[in-house]
Design an enzyme around this catalytic site. Structure first.
Site, PDB file in Angstrom:
ATOM      1  N   CYS A 193       0.892  -1.158   0.000  1.00 48.35           N
ATOM      2  CA  CYS A 193       0.000   0.000   0.000  1.00 48.35           C
ATOM      3  C   CYS A 193       0.930   1.207   0.000  1.00 48.35           C
ATOM      4  O   CYS A 193       1.945   1.199  -0.699  1.00 48.35           O
ATOM      5  CB  CYS A 193      -0.964  -0.044   1.179  1.00 48.35           C
ATOM      6  SG  CYS A 193      -0.200  -0.373   2.788  1.00 48.35           S
ATOM      7  N   GLN A 194       0.628   2.259   0.741  1.00 47.54           N
ATOM      8  CA  GLN A 194       1.550   3.390   0.778  1.00 47.54           C
ATOM      9  C   GLN A 194       2.762   3.086   1.653  1.00 47.54           C
ATOM     10  O   GLN A 194       3.901   3.264   1.251  1.00 47.54           O
ATOM     11  CB  GLN A 194       0.839   4.644   1.296  1.00 47.54           C
ATOM     12  CG  GLN A 194       1.720   5.888   1.354  1.00 47.54           C
ATOM     13  CD  GLN A 194       2.243   6.293  -0.019  1.00 47.54           C
ATOM     14  OE1 GLN A 194       1.486   6.330  -0.991  1.00 47.54           O
ATOM     15  NE2 GLN A 194       3.541   6.582  -0.125  1.00 47.54           N
TER      16      GLN A 194
END
Length: 369
Positions: A260-261
């Site tokens: 994800c981030q």
């Protein structure tokens, strides 16, 4: 009472069996998933019986729970194994075990349902066997990620040529970590480093975000899961798709990198769901397993709640392939209802998430990952 058909097998005898007739021997490891994944006897299978399954079985366990692999189960019922060997960590006498222990339930089920196979337990368990016959054991130390330079300057294929080691966030340091031989976890920065991905043999990526770009679509296979790291987000409705995608890549001989981030909340949630479903383990066991490999994981409150609901479906004896898409999900897509979970107890609330800072949680969660 211990079934008298079950005899003890010394480690040296099992060693000889593995060396000469391994295909005629079925080894069932009754230790926890975490212990089995860390080290095991070559060719062995893990027996995993959840508390729910044990309670509902009332001492009479079906063979499908003891030998979940259908091919192995068919071979067993057909009498194609000369010996079935069970083991735990260090048991030397079956009489020492509780009646509701995984190994005793497995012994009773096998003595009742197997055909023509002799049932044994390994005297001294894995602890003794690994000490005497290490060449027949595999040991996987928790991976620590790649030792690659943090700066992407002058790295071919890098999406960022201006990064510097100074001030690099913790979640971007090091490299992706191995969860399983075909499953890796990390951050968006790692996903932008083609050199890292190529070094690991990654062939596919799961991008669990709505705004992280897919940098190398001409080189890797991508699966996008556009979920925000929000208490209102429904990530559980994506569990089945993600699990199927990982399995398809695994079955084709590839490796999946999930990000994800920051590689802390959303992508960790997907990895946890995969472990829970495919290995039929509880959330706390899967959480500990992943945290040993990436210590900074911290799914948000809502994601932990959705994983808890997923756990109840995965571990239920009647769970189906649709367990990842429940009829009544924790949060329906598009709704604004907020549910905050004080792990492991769920607490529905009607106030905003920001007003709930007083709730204490033994597993630290991150507000934005």
């Amino acid at each position: 009472m211990v079934n008298m058909e079950t005899c003890a097998m010394d480690c040296c005898v099992l060693k000889a069996l593995l060396a000469e007739r391994a295909h005629k021997c079925l080894i069932l490891d009754c230790r926890s998933f975490f212990s089995f994944s860390s080290c095991s006897i070559v060719g062995s299978s893990n027996v995993r019986l959840s508390t729910i399954v044990k309670r509902r079985a009332k001492g009479s366990m079906g063979l499908e729970h003891i030998v979940p692999n259908e091919e192995q189960r068919c071979r067993l019922v057909a009498g194609m194994y000369e010996a079935v060997v069970l083991l735990d960590e260090r048991t030397s006498e079956l009489d020492m075990l509780r009646k509701d222990s995984t190994m005793m339930l497995a012994v009773n089920a096998l003595c009742r349902d197997s055909r023509g196979s002799s049932i044994y337990f390994l005297k001294g368990g894995y602890e003794t066997f690994s000490a005497q016959c290490p060449e027949f054991c595999t040991k996987n130390s928790p991976p620590v990620g790649l030792s690659l330079p943090l700066c992407a300057n002058n790295v071919p294929g890098s999406a960022d040529s201006n990064c510097t080691p100074c001030g690099t966030p913790l979640y971007d340091q090091g490299g992706p970590v191995e969860i399983l031989p075909f499953l890796y976890l990390g951050s968006a920065y790692h996903a932008s480093r083609k050199d890292m991905l190529d070094t690991l043999g990654i062939t596919a990526l799961i991008n669990v975000s709505a705004n992280c770009p897919n940098h190398f679509e001409g080189h890797f296979q991508y699966k996008s899961i556009p979920v925000e790291d929000s208490h209102k987000a429904d990530i559980s409705s994506w569990f089945n798709e993600a699990i199927d995608f990982i399995d398809s890549v695994k079955n084709s001989g590839g490796r999946v990198f999930v990000h994800c981030q920051a590689g802390i909340s959303r992508s960790a949630t997907i990895c946890l769901a995969y472990l829970m479903r495919t290995n039929r383990v509880k959330l706390d066991e899967a959480f500990e397993f992943v945290k040993q490999r990436r210590s900074i994981i911290s799914p948000n409150f809502s994601f932990m709640g959705q994983l808890l609901q997923f756990e109840s479906q995965v571990l239920a004896p009647s769970c189906s392939a649709e367990a990842g898409s429940p009829t009544i999900s924790v949060l329906d897509r598009g709704t604004s209802t907020t549910t905050v979970f004080n792990f492991p107890v769920s607490i529905p609330v009607h106030s905003g998430a920001n007003s709930l800072s007083y709730l204490q949680n033994p597993i630290t969660t991150s507000p934005s990952c």
